[in-house]
Design a protein around this motif. Structure first.
Motif, PDB file in Angstrom:
ATOM      1  N   ASN A  53       1.980   1.006  10.526  1.00 19.09           N
ATOM      2  CA  ASN A  53       3.032   1.583  11.375  1.00 19.09           C
ATOM      3  C   ASN A  53       4.047   0.531  11.808  1.00 19.09           C
ATOM      4  OD1 ASN A  53       1.964   4.177  11.223  1.00 19.09           O
ATOM      5  ND2 ASN A  53       0.691   3.890  13.029  1.00 19.09           N
ATOM      6  N   ALA A  54       3.568  -0.648  12.176  1.00 17.22           N
ATOM      7  CA  ALA A  54       4.483  -1.717  12.601  1.00 17.22           C
ATOM      8  C   ALA A  54       5.410  -2.118  11.454  1.00 17.22           C
ATOM      9  CB  ALA A  54       3.688  -2.919  13.097  1.00 17.22           C
ATOM     10  N   LEU A  55       4.865  -2.272  10.252  1.00 11.67           N
ATOM     11  CA  LEU A  55       5.704  -2.657   9.115  1.00 11.67           C
ATOM     12  C   LEU A  55       6.679  -1.548   8.749  1.00 11.67           C
ATOM     13  CD1 LEU A  55       3.145  -4.597   6.905  1.00 11.67           C
ATOM     14  CD2 LEU A  55       5.032  -5.534   8.262  1.00 11.67           C
ATOM     15  N   GLY A  56       6.308  -0.299   9.008  1.00 11.92           N
ATOM     16  CA  GLY A  56       7.215   0.813   8.783  1.00 11.92           C
ATOM     17  C   GLY A  56       8.456   0.749   9.659  1.00 11.92           C
ATOM     18  N   LYS A  57       8.368   0.023  10.761  1.00 13.24           N
ATOM     19  CA  LYS A  57       9.507  -0.159  11.661  1.00 13.24           C
ATOM     20  C   LYS A  57      10.241  -1.471  11.378  1.00 13.24           C
ATOM     21  CE  LYS A  57       6.892   2.171  15.235  1.00 13.24           C
ATOM     22  NZ  LYS A  57       6.050   1.931  16.415  1.00 13.24           N
ATOM     23  N   GLY A  58       9.779  -2.220  10.383  1.00 12.34           N
ATOM     24  CA  GLY A  58      10.379  -3.512  10.057  1.00 12.34           C
ATOM     25  C   GLY A  58      11.727  -3.378   9.377  1.00 12.34           C
ATOM     26  N   THR A  59      12.303  -4.514   9.052  1.00 12.33           N
ATOM     27  CA  THR A  59      13.641  -4.513   8.461  1.00 12.33           C
ATOM     28  C   THR A  59      13.643  -4.346   6.942  1.00 12.33           C
ATOM     29  OG1 THR A  59      13.642  -6.924   8.348  1.00 12.33           O
ATOM     30  CG2 THR A  59      14.578  -5.924  10.332  1.00 12.33           C
ATOM     31  N   LEU A  60      12.494  -4.490   6.293  1.00 11.59           N
ATOM     32  CA  LEU A  60      12.477  -4.363   4.831  1.00 11.59           C
ATOM     33  C   LEU A  60      12.705  -2.940   4.353  1.00 11.59           C
ATOM     34  CD1 LEU A  60       9.556  -6.731   3.777  1.00 11.59           C
ATOM     35  CD2 LEU A  60      12.012  -7.201   3.753  1.00 11.59           C
ATOM     36  N   GLY A  61      12.237  -1.973   5.106  1.00  9.37           N
ATOM     37  CA  GLY A  61      12.408  -0.574   4.734  1.00  9.37           C
ATOM     38  C   GLY A  61      11.293  -0.064   3.847  1.00  9.37           C
ATOM     39  N   PRO A  62      11.150   1.271   3.784  1.00 11.78           N
ATOM     40  CA  PRO A  62      10.035   1.860   3.049  1.00 11.78           C
ATOM     41  C   PRO A  62      10.101   1.646   1.530  1.00 11.78           C
ATOM     42  CG  PRO A  62      11.491   3.565   3.891  1.00 11.78           C
ATOM     43  CD  PRO A  62      11.951   2.273   4.483  1.00 11.78           C
ATOM     44  N   ARG A  63      11.281   1.602   0.963  1.00  6.93           N
ATOM     45  CA  ARG A  63      11.386   1.432  -0.495  1.00  6.93           C
ATOM     46  C   ARG A  63      10.889   0.048  -0.919  1.00  6.93           C
ATOM     47  NH1 ARG A  63      14.497   5.678  -2.679  1.00  6.93           N
ATOM     48  NH2 ARG A  63      15.109   4.525  -4.532  1.00  6.93           N
ATOM     49  N   THR A  64      11.277  -0.975  -0.181  1.00 11.66           N
ATOM     50  CA  THR A  64      10.804  -2.327  -0.505  1.00 11.66           C
ATOM     51  C   THR A  64       9.315  -2.433  -0.224  1.00 11.66           C
ATOM     52  OG1 THR A  64      12.982  -3.268  -0.085  1.00 11.66           O
ATOM     53  CG2 THR A  64      11.123  -4.789  -0.033  1.00 11.66           C
ATOM     54  N   GLY A  65       8.858  -1.811   0.848  1.00 10.82           N
ATOM     55  CA  GLY A  65       7.426  -1.806   1.142  1.00 10.82           C
ATOM     56  C   GLY A  65       6.617  -1.171   0.030  1.00 10.82           C
ATOM     57  N   GLU A  66       7.080  -0.053  -0.509  1.00  5.70           N
ATOM     58  CA  GLU A  66       6.371   0.593  -1.623  1.00  5.70           C
ATOM     59  C   GLU A  66       6.441  -0.263  -2.887  1.00  5.70           C
ATOM     60  OE1 GLU A  66       4.270   3.251  -1.755  1.00  5.70           O
ATOM     61  OE2 GLU A  66       4.560   3.233   0.415  1.00  5.70           O
ATOM     62  N   ALA A  67       7.573  -0.911  -3.116  1.00  8.01           N
ATOM     63  CA  ALA A  67       7.700  -1.789  -4.282  1.00  8.01           C
ATOM     64  C   ALA A  67       6.678  -2.918  -4.207  1.00  8.01           C
ATOM     65  CB  ALA A  67       9.120  -2.352  -4.363  1.00  8.01           C
ATOM     66  N   ILE A  68       6.532  -3.497  -3.024  1.00  4.35           N
ATOM     67  CA  ILE A  68       5.535  -4.559  -2.835  1.00  4.35           C
ATOM     68  C   ILE A  68       4.131  -3.998  -3.029  1.00  4.35           C
ATOM     69  CG2 ILE A  68       4.511  -6.091  -1.099  1.00  4.35           C
ATOM     70  CD1 ILE A  68       7.424  -6.475  -0.005  1.00  4.35           C
ATOM     71  N   ALA A  69       3.866  -2.815  -2.482  1.00  2.00           N
ATOM     72  CA  ALA A  69       2.543  -2.209  -2.625  1.00  2.00           C
ATOM     73  C   ALA A  69       2.178  -2.005  -4.087  1.00  2.00           C
ATOM     74  CB  ALA A  69       2.503  -0.874  -1.874  1.00  2.00           C
ATOM     75  N   LEU A  70       3.122  -1.553  -4.885  1.00  2.00           N
ATOM     76  CA  LEU A  70       2.856  -1.341  -6.315  1.00  2.00           C
ATOM     77  C   LEU A  70       2.586  -2.658  -7.028  1.00  2.00           C
ATOM     78  CD1 LEU A  70       5.487   1.441  -6.891  1.00  2.00           C
ATOM     79  CD2 LEU A  70       3.026   1.676  -7.321  1.00  2.00           C
ATOM     80  N   ALA A  71       3.367  -3.676  -6.726  1.00  2.00           N
ATOM     81  CA  ALA A  71       3.158  -4.981  -7.362  1.00  2.00           C
ATOM     82  C   ALA A  71       1.801  -5.559  -6.985  1.00  2.00           C
ATOM     83  CB  ALA A  71       4.278  -5.946  -6.972  1.00  2.00           C
ATOM     84  N   VAL A  72       1.455  -5.500  -5.705  1.00  2.00           N
ATOM     85  CA  VAL A  72       0.187  -6.071  -5.238  1.00  2.00           C
ATOM     86  C   VAL A  72      -0.999  -5.286  -5.803  1.00  2.00           C
ATOM     87  CG1 VAL A  72      -1.215  -6.555  -3.180  1.00  2.00           C
ATOM     88  CG2 VAL A  72       1.221  -7.121  -3.193  1.00  2.00           C
ATOM     89  N   ALA A  73      -0.887  -3.965  -5.887  1.00  2.70           N
ATOM     90  CA  ALA A  73      -1.968  -3.159  -6.469  1.00  2.70           C
ATOM     91  C   ALA A  73      -2.255  -3.594  -7.895  1.00  2.70           C
ATOM     92  CB  ALA A  73      -1.607  -1.672  -6.426  1.00  2.70           C
ATOM     93  N   ASN A  74      -1.213  -3.906  -8.644  1.00  5.65           N
ATOM     94  CA  ASN A  74      -1.412  -4.332 -10.024  1.00  5.65           C
ATOM     95  C   ASN A  74      -1.954  -5.749 -10.106  1.00  5.65           C
ATOM     96  OD1 ASN A  74      -0.513  -2.310 -12.283  1.00  5.65           O
ATOM     97  ND2 ASN A  74       0.666  -1.890 -10.457  1.00  5.65           N
ATOM     98  N   VAL A  75      -1.520  -6.633  -9.227  1.00  3.63           N
ATOM     99  CA  VAL A  75      -2.089  -7.981  -9.194  1.00  3.63           C
ATOM    100  C   VAL A  75      -3.588  -7.899  -8.905  1.00  3.63           C
ATOM    101  CG1 VAL A  75      -2.173 -10.153  -7.877  1.00  3.63           C
ATOM    102  CG2 VAL A  75       0.034  -9.200  -8.573  1.00  3.63           C
ATOM    103  N   ASN A  76      -3.964  -7.054  -7.933  1.00  9.29           N
ATOM    104  CA  ASN A  76      -5.362  -6.965  -7.515  1.00  9.29           C
ATOM    105  C   ASN A  76      -6.194  -5.985  -8.336  1.00  9.29           C
ATOM    106  OD1 ASN A  76      -5.199  -8.904  -5.465  1.00  9.29           O
ATOM    107  ND2 ASN A  76      -4.401  -7.412  -4.007  1.00  9.29           N
ATOM    108  N   GLY A  77      -5.581  -5.318  -9.292  1.00  6.52           N
ATOM    109  CA  GLY A  77      -6.320  -4.413 -10.156  1.00  6.52           C
ATOM    110  C   GLY A  77      -6.837  -3.170  -9.457  1.00  6.52           C
ATOM    111  N   CYS A  78      -6.080  -2.639  -8.502  1.00  6.65           N
ATOM    112  CA  CYS A  78      -6.528  -1.482  -7.727  1.00  6.65           C
ATOM    113  C   CYS A  78      -5.884  -0.192  -8.241  1.00  6.65           C
ATOM    114  CB  CYS A  78      -6.215  -1.682  -6.244  1.00  6.65           C
ATOM    115  SG  CYS A  78      -6.828  -0.320  -5.222  1.00  6.65           S
TER     116      CYS A  78
END
Length: 189
Positions: A53-78
């Motif tokens: 929730n806190a990061l959802g209020k951050g300055t990066l925005g939801p699109r960048t947050g999802e982009a990071i989530a997708l990249a990290v999921a692939n790095v970690n094999g999830c």
């Protein structure tokens, strides 16, 4: 099948977890398996939800947050997170398939987002051991110190969920998107 029980409903979860699960359901339309599994520990669920929730209020925005989530999921094999964040990106944020593929590979079509996602991928791959050149590259794309901290926090949040899903074998309740091995990020000097 999950290695620990996933409460079948919000009402079957520990009472202390139920308000957080209700809030997730209100935001997403359901309480996905991953958050219901986390509900086994009200403290862990609260920690996850608070940071999310806190990061959802951050300055990066939801699109960048999802982009990071997708990249990290692939790095970690999830596969769970790759599937969940692919669904969220496509259906809630209306991000196109080409962009989602670029995010999974550790980049983006927009130069600024690309710098953030590449840096996030480096942080995940190197377990935080980035170099001055890596920081210089993301700063050159216009990111402030506060935004750099947010990028690292997104990596940490997604690593948490990746590990929870991989350790406990969370049953995937989204259209399955297998992890695509990402090419290593080029190291900056």
């Amino acid at each position: 099948m999950s290695r620990i029980p996933t409460p079948a409903t919000i009402e079957a979860a520990p009472a202390a977890s139920q308000p957080t699960l209700q809030a997730v359901k209100a935001r997403l339309g359901s309480a996905p398996n991953m958050v219901r599994l986390l509900a086994n520990s009200p403290a862990a669920l609260e920690g996850y939800a608070s940071l999310s929730n806190a990061l959802g209020k951050g300055t990066l925005g939801p699109r960048t947050g999802e982009a990071i989530a997708l990249a990290v999921a692939n790095v970690n094999g999830c596969t769970y997170c790759n599937s969940a964040h692919g669904f969220i990106a496509a259906n809630l944020l209306k991000i196109g398939a080409q962009e989602i593929a670029a995010n999974r590979a550790g980049g983006a079509t927009d130069p600024r987002t690309d710098a953030a996602v590449r840096f996030a991928k480096l942080v995940a791959e190197r377990r935080g051991q980035v170099r001055e050149g890596d920081l210089a590259a993301v700063r050159a794309a216009g990111f402030t110190d506060a935004e750099l901290v947010e990028i690292v926090a997104h990596v940490a949040l997604n690593t948490l969920t990746n590990y929870v899903n991989e350790v406990f074998g969370t049953e995937i309740d989204f259209p399955v998107a297998p992890v695509a091995p990402a090419a290593p990020v080029t190291r900056a000097a």
